[in-house]
Motif scaffolding. Structure first.
Motif, PDB file in Angstrom:
ATOM      1  N   ALA A 162      70.380  -4.814 -87.888  1.00 26.96           N
ATOM      2  CA  ALA A 162      69.753  -5.727 -88.853  1.00 26.96           C
ATOM      3  C   ALA A 162      70.790  -6.675 -89.436  1.00 26.96           C
ATOM      4  O   ALA A 162      71.951  -6.291 -89.630  1.00 26.96           O
ATOM      5  CB  ALA A 162      69.093  -4.935 -89.977  1.00 26.96           C
ATOM      6  N   LEU A 163      70.365  -7.891 -89.731  1.00 25.56           N
ATOM      7  CA  LEU A 163      71.222  -8.809 -90.478  1.00 25.56           C
ATOM      8  C   LEU A 163      71.432  -8.296 -91.892  1.00 25.56           C
ATOM      9  O   LEU A 163      72.527  -8.386 -92.449  1.00 25.56           O
ATOM     10  CB  LEU A 163      70.590 -10.212 -90.511  1.00 25.56           C
ATOM     11  CG  LEU A 163      70.536 -10.977 -89.189  1.00 25.56           C
ATOM     12  CD1 LEU A 163      69.735 -12.261 -89.364  1.00 25.56           C
ATOM     13  CD2 LEU A 163      71.943 -11.304 -88.693  1.00 25.56           C
ATOM     14  N   ASP A 164      70.363  -7.765 -92.491  1.00 25.89           N
ATOM     15  CA  ASP A 164      70.398  -7.254 -93.865  1.00 25.89           C
ATOM     16  C   ASP A 164      70.018  -5.773 -93.824  1.00 25.89           C
ATOM     17  O   ASP A 164      68.852  -5.415 -93.907  1.00 25.89           O
ATOM     18  CB  ASP A 164      69.416  -8.053 -94.728  1.00 25.89           C
ATOM     19  CG  ASP A 164      69.472  -7.677 -96.202  1.00 25.89           C
ATOM     20  OD1 ASP A 164      70.006  -6.593 -96.520  1.00 25.89           O
ATOM     21  OD2 ASP A 164      68.961  -8.457 -97.027  1.00 25.89           O
ATOM     22  N   HIS A 165      71.026  -4.922 -93.674  1.00 24.43           N
ATOM     23  CA  HIS A 165      70.749  -3.499 -93.490  1.00 24.43           C
ATOM     24  C   HIS A 165      70.089  -2.878 -94.712  1.00 24.43           C
ATOM     25  O   HIS A 165      69.261  -1.974 -94.596  1.00 24.43           O
ATOM     26  CB  HIS A 165      72.033  -2.749 -93.131  1.00 24.43           C
ATOM     27  CG  HIS A 165      73.046  -2.675 -94.233  1.00 24.43           C
ATOM     28  ND1 HIS A 165      73.089  -1.646 -95.139  1.00 24.43           N
ATOM     29  CD2 HIS A 165      74.048  -3.521 -94.573  1.00 24.43           C
ATOM     30  CE1 HIS A 165      74.090  -1.846 -95.982  1.00 24.43           C
ATOM     31  NE2 HIS A 165      74.676  -2.978 -95.666  1.00 24.43           N
ATOM     32  N   ALA A 166      70.436  -3.357 -95.908  1.00 18.98           N
ATOM     33  CA  ALA A 166      69.874  -2.772 -97.123  1.00 18.98           C
ATOM     34  C   ALA A 166      68.383  -3.069 -97.229  1.00 18.98           C
ATOM     35  O   ALA A 166      67.574  -2.183 -97.551  1.00 18.98           O
ATOM     36  CB  ALA A 166      70.612  -3.281 -98.348  1.00 18.98           C
ATOM     37  N   THR A 167      67.990  -4.311 -96.943  1.00 19.49           N
ATOM     38  CA  THR A 167      66.574  -4.683 -97.026  1.00 19.49           C
ATOM     39  C   THR A 167      65.750  -3.951 -95.978  1.00 19.49           C
ATOM     40  O   THR A 167      64.677  -3.405 -96.267  1.00 19.49           O
ATOM     41  CB  THR A 167      66.413  -6.204 -96.864  1.00 19.49           C
ATOM     42  OG1 THR A 167      67.041  -6.855 -97.969  1.00 19.49           O
ATOM     43  CG2 THR A 167      64.946  -6.604 -96.807  1.00 19.49           C
ATOM     44  N   VAL A 168      66.231  -3.925 -94.753  1.00 17.22           N
ATOM     45  CA  VAL A 168      65.492  -3.237 -93.689  1.00 17.22           C
ATOM     46  C   VAL A 168      65.465  -1.738 -93.954  1.00 17.22           C
ATOM     47  O   VAL A 168      64.446  -1.066 -93.733  1.00 17.22           O
ATOM     48  CB  VAL A 168      66.106  -3.560 -92.312  1.00 17.22           C
ATOM     49  CG1 VAL A 168      65.452  -2.728 -91.213  1.00 17.22           C
ATOM     50  CG2 VAL A 168      65.953  -5.045 -92.004  1.00 17.22           C
ATOM     51  N   GLY A 169      66.554  -1.189 -94.479  1.00 13.05           N
ATOM     52  CA  GLY A 169      66.566   0.227 -94.816  1.00 13.05           C
ATOM     53  C   GLY A 169      65.554   0.568 -95.900  1.00 13.05           C
ATOM     54  O   GLY A 169      64.836   1.577 -95.807  1.00 13.05           O
ATOM     55  N   ARG A 170      65.476  -0.271 -96.930  1.00 13.38           N
ATOM     56  CA  ARG A 170      64.490  -0.035 -97.996  1.00 13.38           C
ATOM     57  C   ARG A 170      63.077  -0.120 -97.450  1.00 13.38           C
ATOM     58  O   ARG A 170      62.197   0.667 -97.835  1.00 13.38           O
ATOM     59  CB  ARG A 170      64.689  -1.040 -99.135  1.00 13.38           C
ATOM     60  CG  ARG A 170      65.892  -0.756-100.021  1.00 13.38           C
ATOM     61  CD  ARG A 170      65.838  -1.578-101.296  1.00 13.38           C
ATOM     62  NE  ARG A 170      65.853  -2.999-101.029  1.00 13.38           N
ATOM     63  CZ  ARG A 170      66.975  -3.738-100.943  1.00 13.38           C
ATOM     64  NH1 ARG A 170      68.152  -3.150-101.080  1.00 13.38           N
ATOM     65  NH2 ARG A 170      66.906  -5.022-100.712  1.00 13.38           N
ATOM     66  N   PHE A 171      62.836  -1.067 -96.542  1.00 10.36           N
ATOM     67  CA  PHE A 171      61.502  -1.191 -95.956  1.00 10.36           C
ATOM     68  C   PHE A 171      61.104   0.112 -95.262  1.00 10.36           C
ATOM     69  O   PHE A 171      60.007   0.641 -95.492  1.00 10.36           O
ATOM     70  CB  PHE A 171      61.444  -2.344 -94.957  1.00 10.36           C
ATOM     71  CG  PHE A 171      60.177  -2.366 -94.146  1.00 10.36           C
ATOM     72  CD1 PHE A 171      59.026  -2.938 -94.638  1.00 10.36           C
ATOM     73  CD2 PHE A 171      60.128  -1.753 -92.886  1.00 10.36           C
ATOM     74  CE1 PHE A 171      57.835  -2.923 -93.906  1.00 10.36           C
ATOM     75  CE2 PHE A 171      58.951  -1.731 -92.148  1.00 10.36           C
ATOM     76  CZ  PHE A 171      57.803  -2.319 -92.657  1.00 10.36           C
ATOM     77  N   TRP A 172      61.993   0.635 -94.418  1.00 12.64           N
ATOM     78  CA  TRP A 172      61.637   1.831 -93.666  1.00 12.64           C
ATOM     79  C   TRP A 172      61.531   3.052 -94.570  1.00 12.64           C
ATOM     80  O   TRP A 172      60.697   3.936 -94.340  1.00 12.64           O
ATOM     81  CB  TRP A 172      62.620   2.048 -92.518  1.00 12.64           C
ATOM     82  CG  TRP A 172      62.301   1.140 -91.370  1.00 12.64           C
ATOM     83  CD1 TRP A 172      62.967   0.011 -90.982  1.00 12.64           C
ATOM     84  CD2 TRP A 172      61.187   1.269 -90.484  1.00 12.64           C
ATOM     85  NE1 TRP A 172      62.349  -0.572 -89.912  1.00 12.64           N
ATOM     86  CE2 TRP A 172      61.249   0.177 -89.584  1.00 12.64           C
ATOM     87  CE3 TRP A 172      60.164   2.187 -90.361  1.00 12.64           C
ATOM     88  CZ2 TRP A 172      60.308  -0.001 -88.567  1.00 12.64           C
ATOM     89  CZ3 TRP A 172      59.223   2.011 -89.363  1.00 12.64           C
ATOM     90  CH2 TRP A 172      59.300   0.925 -88.474  1.00 12.64           C
ATOM     91  N   ALA A 173      62.329   3.104 -95.610  1.00 19.25           N
ATOM     92  CA  ALA A 173      62.198   4.211 -96.561  1.00 19.25           C
ATOM     93  C   ALA A 173      60.839   4.185 -97.236  1.00 19.25           C
ATOM     94  O   ALA A 173      60.151   5.208 -97.349  1.00 19.25           O
ATOM     95  CB  ALA A 173      63.321   4.143 -97.595  1.00 19.25           C
TER      96      ALA A 173
END
Length: 248
Positions: free
Chosen positions: A12-23
């Motif tokens: 991901a370009l933005d690991h934090a945003t994509v991580g929050r989405f999947w969480a």
């Protein structure tokens, strides 16, 4: 000798945003690994890695955006009823998921993409997925499910449950967690996927020996410019990327 899936790796370009989405999507937690470049997504209650039941998600920052080419690896999410499926799709849309069109036609499941375009499906309710947790299946597009069953059945300690010309299904030897499915799909792999499996030796395992074993089974070394890292990048006989991590 054996390997187990440690997690699903999503670039991901933005690991934090994509991580929050999947969480949020899975009802799990997003854990800061302290590296500044990865977000780990796993069940609520504290980080357990590798989880003994589920396959977590490791979202890793990369500088390159994804392409318009469909990933050949994706997640299928489980639902318990038609109402649950509709509610989950609606909630995922509010979290930033968008409809995805991959030639699915009129099907009972819903195809979406995460905030960076990685496709996934919200399945219609099925009895076979009531005990999997929120991730029902990790699905891999392939040309030859039988060949994939031979390679991955030897590569990992998971059990082969079904194999036909169109589908191969594996699940952990404990018969818990998601299934890994190889589905016969038209087309060939043309670009690296943004999603792949990371495998891990068991405690006391020999990573170098496991990598040598995988090469003997048909895996090929992969140079992604990773440099000197403690993991080894490989591809399976159809070119799907995966990594073998160092035991820790």
């Amino acid at each position: 000798m054996a390997l187990r899936p440690a997690h699903l790796n999503i670039k991901a370009l933005d690991h934090a945003t994509v991580g929050r989405f999947w969480a949020e999507a899975l009802g799990w937690s997003a854990y800061d690994t302290g590296s500044g470049t990865t977000t780990y997504v796993g069940p609520v209650g504290g980080l357990v890695w590798p989880d003994p039941v589920t396959v977590g998600i490791d979202v890793v920052a990369v500088p390159e955006p994804g392409t318009a080419t469909k990933n050949r690896v994706h997640l299928d999410l489980a639902t318990a009823s038609a109402a649950h499926q509709a509610e989950l799709v609606a909630r995922l849309r509010t979290l930033g998921a968008t409809p995805a069109h991959v030639g699915q036609g009129d099907v009972p499941w819903t195809v979406l993409a995460d905030p960076e375009g990685n496709e996934f499906c919200v399945l219609d309710p099925r009895e076979t997925h009531l005990d999997t947790g929120p991730i029902a299946r990790i699905v891999v597009d392939c040309a030859d499910p039988r060949a994939m069953a031979r390679f991955w059945g030897e590569a990992m300690d998971w059990t082969l449950h079904e194999v036909t010309d169109d589908l191969a299904v594996l699940r952990s030897a404990r018969d818990v967690g998601p299934r890994l499915e190889f589905v016969r799909t038209p087309g060939v792999k043309t670009v690296p996927d943004r999603v792949h499996l990371d495998l891990l030796p068991y405690p006391g395992g020999d990573k170098a020996a496991e990598v040598a074993r995988l090469r003997a089974l048909g895996a090929t070394d992969l140079d992604l410019g990773q440099g000197d890292v403690p993991w080894t990048c490989l591809t399976d006989p159809e070119g799907h990327e995966f990594c073998v991590l160092a035991p820790s």
